[in-house]
Scaffold this active site. Structure first.
Site, short mmCIF file in Angstrom:
data_model
loop_
_atom_site.label_atom_id
_atom_site.label_comp_id
_atom_site.label_asym_id
_atom_site.label_seq_id
_atom_site.Cartn_x
_atom_site.Cartn_y
_atom_site.Cartn_z
N ASP A 18 5.03 -11.18 0.00
CA ASP A 18 4.52 -10.08 0.59
C ASP A 18 4.47 -8.83 -0.38
OD1 ASP A 18 3.98 -8.22 2.44
OD2 ASP A 18 5.71 -8.75 3.83
N TYR A 38 -4.95 6.54 1.29
CA TYR A 38 -5.72 5.33 0.82
C TYR A 38 -6.35 5.48 -0.46
CZ TYR A 38 -9.23 1.58 0.98
OH TYR A 38 -10.06 0.39 0.82
N ALA A 69 -5.48 7.78 -2.80
CA ALA A 69 -4.49 8.00 -3.84
C ALA A 69 -4.07 6.39 -4.43
CB ALA A 69 -3.21 8.64 -3.41
#
Length: 229
Positions: free
Chosen positions: A54, A144, A146
């Protein structure tokens, strides 16, 4: 036969890239966030192998891969998975920042670290599917953008570090692409979604494969892909 590992193969650009690699007879490995997703991907891409890990939990990736059998050599690692959550800086919580940075930046950095030995062995290729937001940040896109600016920095540093080992690094910056993520963005923007206005994921896949297939005497470092209309 080349060996590739793709993240984000469940939809959009990742699915388009995975499908193209499988069609041409390459060995395909797909990263899935859990066992259920792995079964789903194996059914969708017959012949592909899966690894469970993950990206939202980068610190656990080493443990996860250590209990599986990743490929012994790897010709390419294709980072396509990503998440997006829009909102003004005044509204974004630490949880949103942490989740965005984990999946879009820290997870890819850790996965790259863990698979570098296999990539060095094959003089392989790392491809980061970034975004136009990795080059310019707009209002309400701070988290997003960054994460994607960070992904550009990761790619640029990695390219310099691994050049002597023969590992190539390419960043692809797609503009708005007709994917489920883009549908979510339109919902958050309160705008109507028309897939025909945006780039087909297959076109971005073509850009990715162009970088992969370039002869060894050259390296495509940065590819910007924009809607053609």
């Amino acid at each position: 036969m080349s060996v590739h590992l793709v993240t984000g193969a469940g939809s959009g650009i990742g699915a388009a890239v995975a499908g193209r690699l499988l069609e041409r007879g390459d060995e395909l490995w797909l990263l899935a966030r859990d066992a259920g997703r792995a079964r789903e991907l194996a059914g969708r891409f017959p012949g592909a192998k899966t690894l469970v890990g993950d990206l939202a939990e980068p610190a656990r990736l080493s443990w996860a891969l250590g209990h599986q059998s990743p490929p012994d050599r790897l010709d390419s690692l294709l980072h396509v998975a990503g998440v997006v959550e829009l909102g003004p800086v005044g509204d974004l919580t630490p949880k949103i920042w942490q989740e965005t940075l984990a999946v879009n930046l820290i997870g890819p950095a850790e996965l790259t670290r863990l698979l570098l030995p296999q990539l060095r062995l094959s003089r392989g290729h790392v491809v980061m599917v970034n975004s136009g937001a990795g080059l310019s940040a707009s209002p309400e896109w701070s988290a997003y953008a960054a994460s994607k600016h960070g992904l550009k920095a990761l790619a640029d540093s990695l390219r310099g570090e691994e050049h002597a080992n023969g590992v190539r690094v390419t960043t692809v910056y797609p503009g708005r692409t007709a994917t489920p993520m883009q549908q979510k963005v339109h919902r958050q923007e309160g705008a109507a979604y028309d897939a025909s206005r945006w780039i087909d994921p297959a076109s971005v896949a073509t850009a990715v494969l162009t970088a992969l297939d370039l002869p060894r005497d050259a390296e495509l470092t940065d590819l910007t892909v924009r809607p053609g209309h």
